[in-house]
Scaffold this motif. Sequence first.
Motif, PDB file in Angstrom:
ATOM      1  N   ALA A  20       0.833  -1.204   0.000  1.00 35.83           N
ATOM      2  CA  ALA A  20       0.000   0.000   0.000  1.00 35.83           C
ATOM      3  C   ALA A  20       0.870   1.258   0.000  1.00 35.83           C
ATOM      4  CB  ALA A  20      -0.935  -0.010   1.217  1.00 35.83           C
ATOM      5  N   SER A  68       2.247   1.930  -3.450  1.00 29.99           N
ATOM      6  CA  SER A  68       1.195   2.449  -4.334  1.00 29.99           C
ATOM      7  C   SER A  68       0.954   3.925  -4.039  1.00 29.99           C
ATOM      8  CB  SER A  68      -0.099   1.656  -4.119  1.00 29.99           C
ATOM      9  OG  SER A  68       0.125   0.281  -4.346  1.00 29.99           O
ATOM     10  N   ASN A  90      -3.349 -10.745  -0.389  1.00 32.15           N
ATOM     11  CA  ASN A  90      -4.518  -9.971  -0.812  1.00 32.15           C
ATOM     12  C   ASN A  90      -4.136  -8.547  -1.206  1.00 32.15           C
ATOM     13  OD1 ASN A  90      -7.407  -9.534  -1.236  1.00 32.15           O
ATOM     14  ND2 ASN A  90      -7.211  -8.143   0.514  1.00 32.15           N
ATOM     15  N   MET A  91      -3.173  -7.980  -0.509  1.00 25.76           N
ATOM     16  CA  MET A  91      -2.781  -6.599  -0.822  1.00 25.76           C
ATOM     17  C   MET A  91      -2.172  -6.491  -2.220  1.00 25.76           C
ATOM     18  SD  MET A  91      -3.286  -3.776   0.851  1.00 25.76           S
ATOM     19  CE  MET A  91      -3.281  -4.102   2.607  1.00 25.76           C
ATOM     20  N   SER A 127      -3.369  -7.558  -4.772  1.00 28.04           N
ATOM     21  CA  SER A 127      -4.462  -7.302  -5.730  1.00 28.04           C
ATOM     22  C   SER A 127      -4.539  -5.822  -6.092  1.00 28.04           C
ATOM     23  CB  SER A 127      -5.795  -7.786  -5.150  1.00 28.04           C
ATOM     24  OG  SER A 127      -6.124  -7.042  -3.991  1.00 28.04           O
ATOM     25  N   MET A 128      -4.084  -4.976  -5.180  1.00 34.11           N
ATOM     26  CA  MET A 128      -4.089  -3.534  -5.432  1.00 34.11           C
ATOM     27  C   MET A 128      -3.154  -3.192  -6.596  1.00 34.11           C
ATOM     28  SD  MET A 128      -3.226  -0.688  -2.550  1.00 34.11           S
ATOM     29  CE  MET A 128      -3.425   1.058  -2.840  1.00 34.11           C
ATOM     30  N   ASN A 179      -4.756  -4.647  -9.873  1.00 35.87           N
ATOM     31  CA  ASN A 179      -5.966  -3.926 -10.271  1.00 35.87           C
ATOM     32  C   ASN A 179      -5.650  -2.559 -10.845  1.00 35.87           C
ATOM     33  OD1 ASN A 179      -8.897  -4.323 -10.084  1.00 35.87           O
ATOM     34  ND2 ASN A 179      -8.318  -5.428  -8.244  1.00 35.87           N
ATOM     35  N   CYS A 180      -4.728  -1.858 -10.232  1.00 34.14           N
ATOM     36  CA  CYS A 180      -4.425  -0.480 -10.631  1.00 34.14           C
ATOM     37  C   CYS A 180      -3.209  -0.416 -11.551  1.00 34.14           C
ATOM     38  CB  CYS A 180      -4.171   0.387  -9.402  1.00 34.14           C
ATOM     39  SG  CYS A 180      -5.539   0.410  -8.234  1.00 34.14           S
ATOM     40  N   ASN A 181      -2.593  -1.565 -11.779  1.00 31.42           N
ATOM     41  CA  ASN A 181      -1.386  -1.598 -12.603  1.00 31.42           C
ATOM     42  C   ASN A 181      -0.330  -0.628 -12.063  1.00 31.42           C
ATOM     43  OD1 ASN A 181      -0.341  -3.104 -14.636  1.00 31.42           O
ATOM     44  ND2 ASN A 181      -0.939  -1.722 -16.289  1.00 31.42           N
ATOM     45  N   PHE A 182      -0.111  -0.695 -10.780  1.00 31.20           N
ATOM     46  CA  PHE A 182       0.950   0.127 -10.186  1.00 31.20           C
ATOM     47  C   PHE A 182       2.310  -0.491 -10.513  1.00 31.20           C
ATOM     48  CE2 PHE A 182      -2.202   1.725  -6.980  1.00 31.20           C
ATOM     49  CZ  PHE A 182      -1.938   3.078  -7.153  1.00 31.20           C
TER      50      PHE A 182
END
Lengths: 183, 196
Positions: free
Chosen positions: A69, A72, A95-96, A98-99, A102-105
């Motif tokens: 996180a 990101s 699970n983190m 997935s961020m 999802n956001c293509n960071f």
Amino acid sequence: MNSQDFKLKKEKSEVENNMENPLLNLLKKHNVKFLPYVPDAGHAGLISLSEQDEYIQPIVLTTEEEGIAFSSGSWLGGEKSVLLMQSSGVGNCINMLSMLVNCNFPFVTLITMRGEFGELNSWQIPMGQATPKCLKTMGLVVHRVDQKKDAIPVVDASLYAAFSSDQQIAVLFSQKLIGRKEW
Amino acid sequence: MVKANNLLKRREVVKKIIDNRGESKVITGLGSATYDVFDAGDSDSNFYLWGAMGGAAMTGLGLALAKPDTPTIVITGDGEQLMGMGSIASIGVQKPKNLAIIILDNGYFGETGMQKSHTSQGVDLHSIAKASNFKHSFLINCQDDFDNFISFLPPSDGPIFANIKIESKNPPRRLPILDGVELKNRFRRNLGFDPL
């Protein structure tokens, strides 16, 4: 030196004893600003160098998923992070991750491996063995470094690819490379 | 003990926070906090989490440290923050002046069927933040407490923690876009960064 200090000194990894300066310089060349980390003996040298560096800031975490996180968030603000952790921390991140996907960071993590080669502590083995599978299952590109000569080129390529084409890349420093922990 | 009928209403609270955001960037935690902030007014400077439970505060820390001259507000629920409780300690180490973490604390896991959370069973997030080096940590039970806290926005004397006790009633969901890439790109474009 008490026995604990002695143990810690012995744990300090061979790869980073020899490579911590080039590795820090490489991270700076790529303008990496933050090194979020949960400590690992294998990263101790790099963390220690970053504490003295004027540009790179180490960010101590309570658990590795915080680093996903954090990375990101720093990219939202235009700065690059590289997450440092041990293989056991990968399980804390699932699970983190997935961020990122999802956001293509853009994302790079440098992972020192346990539980795969000459491991005494059997509690490290399940997560060590599952580490590359977990990362790939969550959609990350996984590069493995077994030989010292490959470490800098692989990290260099990973930083370039991640931050020029929004990829999520994990670099595993193998336990064979780091050297086994002496007890 | 605060009587239930005196508790603050989540949408009114969030509307007032958003009205007082100034130039703040806003990160929201999944669930009702995301819906509340969207309901108060969409903005390219909002980044809504739809998942990554426990990650809102650390996303805010990363942003706050990357943009130290830009105020950052994280708005999330008690359940989301409880999953990332260690991040309160991690923020307490960095102590960014420009960061506020705001907890909409209804004491329940609202998205999953209103199971009681820890905060309605004796756990006090505001004290945890206070003990974790936050410059200011507010426990907000009534309108006067809330009005006092609002004067600290946009955050410049942080880190600030606001544990706002709100009523447990859930207003109708208001759903922002789900597309994470679009949320990222619009947020960064607004800061002058082009997509790759």
